[in-house]
Design a protein around this motif. Structure first.
Motif, PDB file in Angstrom:
ATOM      1  N   ASN A  97       0.845  -1.206   0.000  1.00  0.00           N
ATOM      2  CA  ASN A  97       0.000   0.000   0.000  1.00  0.00           C
ATOM      3  C   ASN A  97       0.878   1.253   0.000  1.00  0.00           C
ATOM      4  OD1 ASN A  97      -2.760  -1.414   0.726  1.00  0.00           O
ATOM      5  ND2 ASN A  97      -1.249  -2.175   2.195  1.00  0.00           N
ATOM      6  N   LEU A 101      -3.299   3.372   3.498  1.00  0.00           N
ATOM      7  CA  LEU A 101      -4.629   3.037   3.994  1.00  0.00           C
ATOM      8  C   LEU A 101      -4.966   4.002   5.128  1.00  0.00           C
ATOM      9  CD1 LEU A 101      -4.258  -0.845   4.378  1.00  0.00           C
ATOM     10  CD2 LEU A 101      -5.323   0.357   2.462  1.00  0.00           C
ATOM     11  N   TRP A 102      -6.062   4.722   5.001  1.00  0.00           N
ATOM     12  CA  TRP A 102      -6.553   5.522   6.122  1.00  0.00           C
ATOM     13  C   TRP A 102      -7.476   4.626   6.913  1.00  0.00           C
ATOM     14  CZ3 TRP A 102     -11.155   9.179   6.658  1.00  0.00           C
ATOM     15  CH2 TRP A 102     -11.037   9.951   7.821  1.00  0.00           C
ATOM     16  N   ARG A 103      -7.220   4.491   8.224  1.00  0.00           N
ATOM     17  CA  ARG A 103      -7.911   3.482   9.007  1.00  0.00           C
ATOM     18  C   ARG A 103      -8.210   4.000  10.406  1.00  0.00           C
ATOM     19  NH1 ARG A 103      -2.837  -0.764   9.830  1.00  0.00           N
ATOM     20  NH2 ARG A 103      -1.555   0.678  11.046  1.00  0.00           N
ATOM     21  N   TRP A 117      -7.761  -2.736  13.320  1.00  0.00           N
ATOM     22  CA  TRP A 117      -7.978  -1.634  12.388  1.00  0.00           C
ATOM     23  C   TRP A 117      -9.116  -1.900  11.419  1.00  0.00           C
ATOM     24  CZ3 TRP A 117      -5.694   2.768  13.477  1.00  0.00           C
ATOM     25  CH2 TRP A 117      -4.473   2.778  14.160  1.00  0.00           C
ATOM     26  N   THR A 119     -10.295  -0.349   7.784  1.00  0.00           N
ATOM     27  CA  THR A 119      -9.880   0.539   6.704  1.00  0.00           C
ATOM     28  C   THR A 119     -11.034   1.437   6.288  1.00  0.00           C
ATOM     29  OG1 THR A 119      -8.211  -0.993   5.862  1.00  0.00           O
ATOM     30  CG2 THR A 119      -9.029   0.674   4.333  1.00  0.00           C
ATOM     31  N   ASP A 122      -8.794   3.181   0.985  1.00  0.00           N
ATOM     32  CA  ASP A 122      -7.632   2.541   0.369  1.00  0.00           C
ATOM     33  C   ASP A 122      -7.168   3.462  -0.757  1.00  0.00           C
ATOM     34  OD1 ASP A 122      -5.896   1.064  -1.250  1.00  0.00           O
ATOM     35  OD2 ASP A 122      -6.895  -0.839  -0.832  1.00  0.00           O
TER      36      ASP A 122
END
Length: 699
Positions: A97, A101-103, A117, A119, A122
Motif C-alpha cells: 500500500n 490506507l486511512w484506518r 484496524w 480501513t 484505500d
C-alpha cells in the motif's frame, strides 16, 4: 492552509548585481514547469546523471532495494493522526500500500498495543480507479460525533488539494456532499450543514497564490454562492479557515496572514459575526484546552499592563470573548534561556509541551489550577528527539515519539499523571554501540556558540569523509533522528554512509528554532549572512578538530539555498554539495509559485533596499565562470508547487553555461517532498548516497 516551507552562453558579472530584470535571464524558459523544451532538458540531465551514478548496475539496484525495505518495514509505527472521541485514526503505508490506507481503531486497544484496524479509504485502490496518484493530506472531522470528515487529497503530492466529505460509519464518500475543486486552500467545519472554505479556485488569490477570501458554504448550495465572511489584500500571503475541536464542539477561526510571520485571527461567533483575537500579529495559536486559546509569543508583548516575553505561552478564554466579555490573558509557561518551545498539544485536561534544551528533547505537562499553571516533567530518554502526536479522549491520553541517532523511534502513551507506557517501537537496524554521538559547539564570526552533532562509527580514529546537513530558516530545528529514518537528503542512506566509514553532522545554525524566537530573528532578512557564517564556522571547527578528511554539505528547500550560497561564497570549504529542491534565484523567488509568501523571511527583491542584501548571496546570480566549485548534485520535483523547479533547473543551466560539471535529478512526482512513495524515496536516496560515495570516498 499549510504554509511552510518547513530552496549556454555565459551570463556573468564581476560583482553581485545591483539590479536584475527578467529580460536579463536567458534561462526563463526553464520556469515553464511542463514546457516541452524544459522537460526535454530535464530528461537529458536525468539520463546523464543516472548513467554516471550507475543506476542500471546490480549494486545500485540492491542498494535501492535495501533502502526501500527499511522504509517499508512492517515494524514501522502506526503513529496516530487524530483522536476522535474513543477512536484513533492513522495513515498506514507499506510495500502493498505505497499510497496508504486511512484506518480507524479503538483508542484503548491502540494504547495497549493491540489495535484492530478498520480501513476507511484505500488510497491505492482509489488511485487505480481514478487514474490519479492520490497522496494523503489529512482529514478535518466534525465534533462531537465525528461522523463526518472532510478528507484532503493531492494528485501526485502537490500543495493543491481536493476536499471531499466522508461518512465515517459507512466508510464511503458522501454522495452529493461537500466537495471542492482542486486548488490550494483549506476547509473547516462550523456545523454539519455549514463549512468555511478558503480556496484559490477561481483565481481570487493573493500574489503568493493563496486564497484571498474565506466564505461560509451551506450544504446543498453551489460553492460559488457561498457567503463572503472575510477578505484579505492582494499583497497578503493569504487567508485561511480553521476550527479546533474542544469541549465537544468546534471553535472556528479565520486568519489573515499579511506575511509569513504575521497573522490577524478572528473567532467566528454563532451568529456569523467575527471577533478579533487579542493576540499580537506575531503570535501563533497552538491549540485549545477547554475554551482557553493557547498561543506562543515570538516577540515581547505588552497587554493589560503586563509584559509577556518572547518564547512564552499565553492563553485567553474564547468562550468569554465571543459573547463580548473581556479577553483576560494569563501566562502559561515561560521557557529558560537554553530552551525553546517546539510543539503544544492539548489533551482533555492537560496541555502537553515539547521543548528543546540545547537541542535535546524534553516533554512537560501543564495543568491549569486556581493558583496558576503547574508543570510536571514527563520522562523521556536523554539527548533524544521528542515529537508530540495527538492527545485527548476521556482518559486524557497523549501520544508522542522519542528517538535518537542510535535509538529507533518509539511510540509512547501517557494518561493523566500516570507513568508513560510503550505502545510500539521500530526494530533496531543496527547495534547502537556501533556508533558514537557527540555534541560540539563552534564559534561563529560574531562570537555566537553554534551547536552541532557529530555521528561517527564507534571505533573510528582520525578524520573521516563527512556529510554535514543544515537548514537555518523558518524556525525549523534540526533534531537528532534515527539514522535509517533521518530526512536529511540521504534518508536511510545515513546508516549505509556510516557503515562505509563516513561521518554525519547536523549543524544547528541560526534561522531555525533551536533556541526560540531570538535564534530565528538573528538570521532574518538582512541578517541572513549570520546563518551562512554559522555553517562555515562549523565546517572550520570540524577541520580544526581533525574530524573530517573530505567534507560535503547538504540541504533541502531553504537548506538548498543555504548550500548553494556555501558553494558560491566558500567553495574552498567543501568537497561536495547536495542541493535539494532549492531556492536559487533569490531575485525572482517572489514571482515563482508560493515564493511571495516568504518575503517576511527573506525580504522583497522588488524593493531596492532588500534587493541589495539579497543580491549579495543569491546563488544563481553569484555563480562565476572562472570559479572552481565543488561537485554538486541538484534535485527537485516537477510537481513541486511550493518551491518552483525552475530554481534548480536554472542553477543547473547556468553551471552548464559557465562550463561547470554537475549532476541533476528531477522526479516527475512528489510535490515539495520530492517523492510520492517509498520506492521513489529509496531511489533518490540511493542516487544521493552514490554521489557522496563518489565525491567524498572515491568509490
Amino acid at each position: 492552509m499549510r504554509f511552510s516551507i518547513l530552496l549556454m552562453a555565459a551570463f556573468t558579472l564581476a560583482t553581485a548585481p545591483a539590479a536584475y530584470a527578467a529580460e536579463d535571464d536567458p534561462n526563463l524558459w526553464l520556469e515553464e514547469v511542463d514546457g516541452a523544451r524544459a522537460l526535454d532538458q530535464v530528461r537529458a540531465w536525468n539520463a546523464a546523471t543516472e548513467k554516471r551514478l550507475q543506476t542500471d548496475s546490480p549494486a545500485f539496484k540492491a542498494l535501492q532495494a535495501e533502502m526501500q525495505a527499511i522504509l517499508e518495514d512492517d515494524s514501522r509505527i502506526a503513529v496516530p493522526e487524530a483522536i476522535l472521541g474513543d477512536k484513533v485514526t492513522n495513515l498506514w503505508t507499506d510495500a502493498k500500500n505505497p499510497q496508504g490506507l486511512w484506518r480507524i481503531a479503538d483508542l484503548d486497544a491502540f494504547a495497549a498495543g493491540k489495535p484492530v484496524w478498520r480501513t476507511l479509504i484505500d488510497l491505492d485502490a482509489m488511485s487505480k480507479a481514478d487514474g490519479r496518484k492520490w497522496v494523503w493530506k489529512g482529514a478535518a472531522c466534525l465534533a462531537p460525533a465525528y461522523a463526518r470528515c472532510m478528507v484532503g487529497l493531492s494528485d501526485g503530492g502537490s500543495d493543491a488539494l481536493v476536499y471531499r466529505e466522508f461518512d465515517m460509519e459507512a466508510g464511503a464518500f458522501v454522495e452529493g456532499g461537500f466537495e471542492t475543486p482542486e486548488a490550494k486552500g483549506d476547509v473547516a467545519w462550523v456545523d454539519l450543514d455549514r463549512l468555511m472554505i478558503a480556496t484559490a479556485h477561481g483565481g481570487d488569490v493573493t500574489e503568493s497564490g493563496y486564497p484571498r477570501q474565506v466564505r461560509l458554504w451551506k450544504r446543498g448550495t453551489p460553492m460559488a454562492e457561498a457567503t463572503l465572511l472575510a477578505e484579505g489584500k492582494a499583497s497578503d500571503m493569504g487567508m485561511d479557515a480553521s476550527a479546533t475541536d474542544s469541549e465537544g464542539r468546534m471553535w472556528p477561526r479565520i486568519t489573515r496572514h499579511p506575511d509569513f510571520w504575521t497573522a490577524e485571527t478572528f473567532h467566528l461567533n454563532l451568529d456569523g459575526t467575527l471577533i478579533r483575537s487579542p493576540l499580537p500579529e506575531t503570535a501563533t495559536i497552538e491549540d485549545m484546552l477547554g475554551s482557553r486559546v493557547v498561543a506562543l509569543l515570538h516577540k515581547d508583548w505588552v497587554y493589560g499592563g503586563k509584559t509577556y516575553a518572547a518564547g512564552a505561552l499565553v492563553a485567553y478564554d474564547a468562550a468569554t470573548l465571543v459573547v463580548g466579555g473581556p479577553a483576560a490573558v494569563e501566562q502559561v509557561y515561560a521557557p529558560s534561556g537554553k530552551q525553546a518551545i517546539e510543539a503544544v498539544v492539548a489533551g482533555s485536561g492537560r496541555l502537553y509541551v515539547s521543548l528543546l534544551e540545547d537541542v535535546a528533547g524534553r516533554l512537560i505537562a501543564l495543568t491549569p489550577t486556581a493558583a496558576g499553571w503547574t508543570a510536571e516533567t514527563v520522562p523521556v530518554p536523554p539527548n533524544s528527539a521528542v515529537t508530540l502526536a495527538v492527545a485527548g479522549g476521556a482518559n486524557d491520553t497523549a501520544f508522542y515519539t522519542t528517538e535518537s541517532f542510535a535509538s529507533p523511534e518509539t511510540l509512547m502513551a501517557v494518561r493523566g499523571g500516570d507513568t508513560p507506557t510503550e505502545v510500539a517501537a521500530l526494530r533496531a537496524f543496527f547495534d547502537p554501540a556501533s556508533i558514537s554521538v557527540e555534541q560540539r559547539f563552534a564559534t561563529s564570526k560574531d562570537g555566537t556558540r553554534i551547536p552541532y552533532f557529530v555521528v561517527r562509527p564507534a571505533d573510528a580514529k582520525g578524520p573521516l569523509p563527512t556529510i554535514m546537513h543544515a537548514y537555518g530558516g523558518f524556525r525549523s530545528a534540526q533534531k537528532p533522528t534515527y539514522l535509517t529514518k533521518n530526512p536529511y537528503q540521504i534518508g536511510p542512506g545515513g546508516l549505509f554512509w556510516l557503515k562505509d566509514g563516513g561521518s554525519f553532522v547536523i549543524a544547528n545554525i541560526r534561522g531555525g528554532g533551536e533556541y526560540g524566537p531570538a535564534w530565528h530573528e538573528a538570521a532574518l532578512r538582512e541578517k541572513r549572512q549570520n546563518s551562512f557564517d554559522d555553517l562555515y564556522a562549523v565546517a572550520e571547527d570540524l577541520k580544526r578538530a581533525g574530524l573530517t578528511s573530505k567534507l560535503g554539505v547538504s540541504g533541502r528547500s531553504q537548506g538548498g539555498m543555504l548550500v548553494g550560497v556555501a558553494m558560491t561564497q566558500r567553495p574552498d570549504l567543501f568537497d561536495a554539495v547536495i542541493m535539494g529542491v532549492p531556492l536559487a534565484d533569490m531575485l525572482r523567488y517572489n514571482r515563482l509559485l508560493a515564493g511571495a509568501s516568504w518575503m517576511g523571511e527573506y525580504g522583497n527583491p522588488d524593493v531596492a533596499e532588500d534587493r541589495a542584501f539579497i543580491a549579495k548571496y543569491s546563488p544563481y546570480q553569484n555563480l562565476r565562470a572562472g570559479a572552481k566549485y565543488p561537485p554538486v548534485i541538484i534535485y527537485t520535483s516537477t510537481k513541486d508547487d511550493r518551491v518552483h523547479p525552475g530554481h534548480a533547473r536554472k542553477f543547473a543551466a547556468r553551471l552548464a553555461q559557465q562550463g561547470h560539471a554537475f549532476d541533476y535529478y528531477e522526479n516527475t512526482e512528489g510535490g515539495h517532498t520530492g517523492t510520492a512513495n517509498a520506492a521513489e524515496h529509496a531511489y533518490r536516496a540511493a542516487l544521493m548516497l552514490n554521489f557522496a560515495r563518489r565525491e567524498l570516498m572515491g568509490k
